[in-house]
Design an enzyme around this catalytic site. Structure first.
Site, PDB file in Angstrom:
ATOM      1  N   ARG A  88       3.240  15.433   1.958  1.00 52.98           N
ATOM      2  CA  ARG A  88       2.402  15.236   0.788  1.00 52.98           C
ATOM      3  C   ARG A  88       1.356  16.320   0.644  1.00 52.98           C
ATOM      4  O   ARG A  88       0.576  16.294  -0.308  1.00 52.98           O
ATOM      5  CB  ARG A  88       1.677  13.916   0.984  1.00 52.98           C
ATOM      6  CG  ARG A  88       1.944  12.922  -0.080  1.00 52.98           C
ATOM      7  CD  ARG A  88       1.064  11.763   0.251  1.00 52.98           C
ATOM      8  NE  ARG A  88       0.980  10.869  -0.840  1.00 52.98           N
ATOM      9  CZ  ARG A  88       1.776   9.810  -0.970  1.00 52.98           C
ATOM     10  NH1 ARG A  88       2.720   9.566  -0.106  1.00 52.98           N
ATOM     11  NH2 ARG A  88       1.597   9.012  -1.991  1.00 52.98           N
ATOM     12  N   ARG A 127       4.169  -3.382 -11.122  1.00 56.12           N
ATOM     13  CA  ARG A 127       4.897  -3.302  -9.849  1.00 56.12           C
ATOM     14  C   ARG A 127       4.527  -4.468  -8.936  1.00 56.12           C
ATOM     15  O   ARG A 127       3.384  -4.886  -8.860  1.00 56.12           O
ATOM     16  CB  ARG A 127       4.563  -1.997  -9.127  1.00 56.12           C
ATOM     17  CG  ARG A 127       5.129  -2.041  -7.711  1.00 56.12           C
ATOM     18  CD  ARG A 127       5.204  -0.733  -7.045  1.00 56.12           C
ATOM     19  NE  ARG A 127       3.905  -0.112  -6.888  1.00 56.12           N
ATOM     20  CZ  ARG A 127       3.765   1.101  -6.408  1.00 56.12           C
ATOM     21  NH1 ARG A 127       4.822   1.826  -6.092  1.00 56.12           N
ATOM     22  NH2 ARG A 127       2.562   1.615  -6.279  1.00 56.12           N
ATOM     23  N   ARG A 171      -5.349   8.439  -7.584  1.00 56.21           N
ATOM     24  CA  ARG A 171      -4.147   8.878  -6.861  1.00 56.21           C
ATOM     25  C   ARG A 171      -3.425   9.985  -7.631  1.00 56.21           C
ATOM     26  O   ARG A 171      -2.876  10.905  -7.030  1.00 56.21           O
ATOM     27  CB  ARG A 171      -3.210   7.693  -6.624  1.00 56.21           C
ATOM     28  CG  ARG A 171      -3.712   6.766  -5.532  1.00 56.21           C
ATOM     29  CD  ARG A 171      -3.079   5.398  -5.593  1.00 56.21           C
ATOM     30  NE  ARG A 171      -1.649   5.413  -5.379  1.00 56.21           N
ATOM     31  CZ  ARG A 171      -0.832   4.423  -5.739  1.00 56.21           C
ATOM     32  NH1 ARG A 171      -1.322   3.346  -6.338  1.00 56.21           N
ATOM     33  NH2 ARG A 171       0.447   4.504  -5.489  1.00 56.21           N
TER      34      ARG A 171
HETATM   35  P1  AP5 Z   1       2.873   5.539  -1.064  1.00 54.56           P
HETATM   36  O1  AP5 Z   1       3.224   4.179  -0.682  1.00 54.56           O
HETATM   37  O2  AP5 Z   1       3.799   6.661  -0.737  1.00 54.56           O
HETATM   38  O3  AP5 Z   1       2.538   5.562  -2.608  1.00 54.56           O
HETATM   39  P2  AP5 Z   1       2.721   6.655  -3.759  1.00 54.56           P
HETATM   40  O4  AP5 Z   1       3.202   8.015  -3.456  1.00 54.56           O
HETATM   41  O5  AP5 Z   1       1.451   6.595  -4.462  1.00 54.56           O
HETATM   42  O6  AP5 Z   1       3.941   6.182  -4.504  1.00 54.56           O
HETATM   43  P3  AP5 Z   1       4.261   4.744  -4.880  1.00 54.56           P
HETATM   44  O7  AP5 Z   1       4.857   4.009  -3.735  1.00 54.56           O
HETATM   45  O8  AP5 Z   1       3.058   4.148  -5.552  1.00 54.56           O
HETATM   46  O9  AP5 Z   1       5.344   5.004  -6.024  1.00 54.56           O
HETATM   47  P4  AP5 Z   1       6.878   5.336  -5.925  1.00 54.56           P
HETATM   48  O10 AP5 Z   1       7.085   6.728  -6.398  1.00 54.56           O
HETATM   49  O11 AP5 Z   1       7.452   4.941  -4.594  1.00 54.56           O
HETATM   50  O12 AP5 Z   1       7.402   4.390  -7.078  1.00 54.56           O
HETATM   51  P5  AP5 Z   1       8.197   2.992  -7.028  1.00 54.56           P
HETATM   52  O13 AP5 Z   1       9.609   3.249  -6.660  1.00 54.56           O
HETATM   53  O14 AP5 Z   1       7.435   1.970  -6.260  1.00 54.56           O
HETATM   54  O15 AP5 Z   1       1.457   5.906  -0.457  1.00 54.56           O
HETATM   55  C1  AP5 Z   1       0.353   5.019  -0.580  1.00 54.56           C
HETATM   56  C2  AP5 Z   1      -0.858   5.640   0.093  1.00 54.56           C
HETATM   57  O16 AP5 Z   1      -0.587   5.843   1.496  1.00 54.56           O
HETATM   58  C3  AP5 Z   1      -1.268   7.016  -0.415  1.00 54.56           C
HETATM   59  O17 AP5 Z   1      -2.089   6.930  -1.544  1.00 54.56           O
HETATM   60  C4  AP5 Z   1      -1.983   7.579   0.819  1.00 54.56           C
HETATM   61  O18 AP5 Z   1      -3.274   7.069   0.933  1.00 54.56           O
HETATM   62  C5  AP5 Z   1      -1.167   7.035   1.969  1.00 54.56           C
HETATM   63  N1  AP5 Z   1      -0.099   7.957   2.400  1.00 54.56           N
HETATM   64  C6  AP5 Z   1       1.253   7.711   2.376  1.00 54.56           C
HETATM   65  N2  AP5 Z   1       1.937   8.776   2.836  1.00 54.56           N
HETATM   66  C7  AP5 Z   1       1.008   9.722   3.151  1.00 54.56           C
HETATM   67  C8  AP5 Z   1       1.085  11.056   3.646  1.00 54.56           C
HETATM   68  N3  AP5 Z   1       2.252  11.626   3.915  1.00 54.56           N
HETATM   69  N4  AP5 Z   1      -0.068  11.716   3.846  1.00 54.56           N
HETATM   70  C9  AP5 Z   1      -1.256  11.161   3.590  1.00 54.56           C
HETATM   71  N5  AP5 Z   1      -1.403   9.916   3.108  1.00 54.56           N
HETATM   72  C10 AP5 Z   1      -0.293   9.198   2.886  1.00 54.56           C
HETATM   73  O19 AP5 Z   1       8.158   2.647  -8.584  1.00 54.56           O
HETATM   74  C11 AP5 Z   1       6.935   2.281  -9.222  1.00 54.56           C
HETATM   75  C12 AP5 Z   1       7.178   1.103 -10.194  1.00 54.56           C
HETATM   76  O20 AP5 Z   1       7.965   1.558 -11.283  1.00 54.56           O
HETATM   77  C13 AP5 Z   1       7.976  -0.043  -9.564  1.00 54.56           C
HETATM   78  O21 AP5 Z   1       7.486  -1.259 -10.061  1.00 54.56           O
HETATM   79  C14 AP5 Z   1       9.415   0.213 -10.001  1.00 54.56           C
HETATM   80  O22 AP5 Z   1      10.168  -0.980 -10.070  1.00 54.56           O
HETATM   81  C15 AP5 Z   1       9.206   0.861 -11.350  1.00 54.56           C
HETATM   82  N6  AP5 Z   1      10.210   1.873 -11.649  1.00 54.56           N
HETATM   83  C16 AP5 Z   1      10.798   2.758 -10.794  1.00 54.56           C
HETATM   84  N7  AP5 Z   1      11.668   3.565 -11.441  1.00 54.56           N
HETATM   85  C17 AP5 Z   1      11.628   3.185 -12.750  1.00 54.56           C
HETATM   86  C18 AP5 Z   1      12.308   3.629 -13.925  1.00 54.56           C
HETATM   87  N8  AP5 Z   1      13.185   4.637 -13.906  1.00 54.56           N
HETATM   88  N9  AP5 Z   1      11.997   3.005 -15.111  1.00 54.56           N
HETATM   89  C19 AP5 Z   1      11.093   1.977 -15.147  1.00 54.56           C
HETATM   90  N10 AP5 Z   1      10.440   1.508 -14.066  1.00 54.56           N
HETATM   91  C20 AP5 Z   1      10.687   2.101 -12.887  1.00 54.56           C
HETATM   92 MG    MG Z   2       6.655   4.086  -2.837  1.00 55.12          MG
END
Ligand code: AP5
Ligand code: MG
Length: 214
Positions: A88, A127, A171
């Protein structure tokens, strides 16, 4: 098959990584899920990570890198893995490359799930995440069979603490500043592939399969 998922928070990295893991029979490794499991279990790592996560900030690199490198050394990673939420930052990407180089290996694919910021905030409020297995649902786009309950493991579904609109904005800012530079990093490495993440989640997956092969 070694794959990195890139994309803004809420772009659908986790949703697609789960499908990839299932189809290609490789482990799905999400640093966010690992931290959330540690928070739930009340570990020292979880307590440290929570203070950053709740503010929408990244957990410091030193708490993340060793954890992932150790995980990749486990036996189930022998045929590859899909990394979701790691790397990241540029230093994380460099540490990962260095760890792989030691093993004589290289990352093979970096898939950027591209979704503009406007779409993201709308998605996050709907979500729901499983506290048990990390499965992700959406109340409108991907509802569970039974409201509030995970289809795969039966645990409760929750709205994540960091999915409040003001934290999502934070974020997104952190993403543009610290994570987006990885797009150039993996373009230069010759392994970046971009897919349109705004379409239906099954169509996003079809594009990914075209990249990875049947
Ligand atoms: P993390 O859990 O990785 O969160 P993020 O990157 O903010 O991503 P999300 O999990 O929120 O989203 P996603 O892309 O996975 O989407 P999703 O599939 O759920 O990290 C959380 C925190 O942890 C960070 O802020 C940080 O503090 C820490 N962290 C983690 N890794 C780190 C690292 N390497 N270094 C430092 N800190 C770290 O989809 C989202 C929603 O949209 C869902 O409800 C889904 O059903 C819906 N959806 C998905 N695709 C579609 C589509 N095509 N159309 C409509 N809806 C859709
Ligand atoms: Mg995720």
């Amino acid at each position: 098959m070694k794959i990195i998922m890139l994309g803004a928070p809420g772009a659908g990295k986790g949703t697609q990584a789960k499908k990839i893991a299932e189809k290609y029979q490789i482990p799905h490794i999400s640093t966010g899920d690992i931290f959330r499991a540690n928070i739930k279990a009340g570990t020292e790592l979880g307590n440290k990570a929570k203070t950053y996560m709740d503010q929408g900030l990244l957990v410091p690199d030193e708490l993340v890198v060793d954890l992932v490198v150790d995980r990749l050394a486990q036996e189930d990673c022998a045929n590859g893995y899909v990394l979701d939420g790691f790397p990241r930052t540029i230093p994380q990407a460099e540490s990962l490359d260095a760890a792989l180089a030691k093993l004589g290996e290289k990352m093979e694919y970096a898939i950027d799930v591209n979704v503009p910021d406007e779409n993201i905030v709308k998605r996050m409020g709907g979500r729901r995440a499983c506290v048990g297995c990390g499965a992700t649902y959406h109340i409108e786009f991907n509802p569970p069979k039974k409201e509030g309950t995970c289809d795969s493991c039966g645990e409760n579904l929750i709205l994540r603490d960091d999915d409040k609109p003001e934290t999502v904005q934070k974020r997104l800012g952190v993403y543009h500043e610290q994570t987006q530079p990885l797009i150039d990093y993996y373009t230069n490495a010759g392994i970046l592939k971009t897919v349109d993440g705004t379409v239906d989640m099954n169509d996003v997956f079809t594009s990914i399969v075209q990249i990875l092969g049947e």
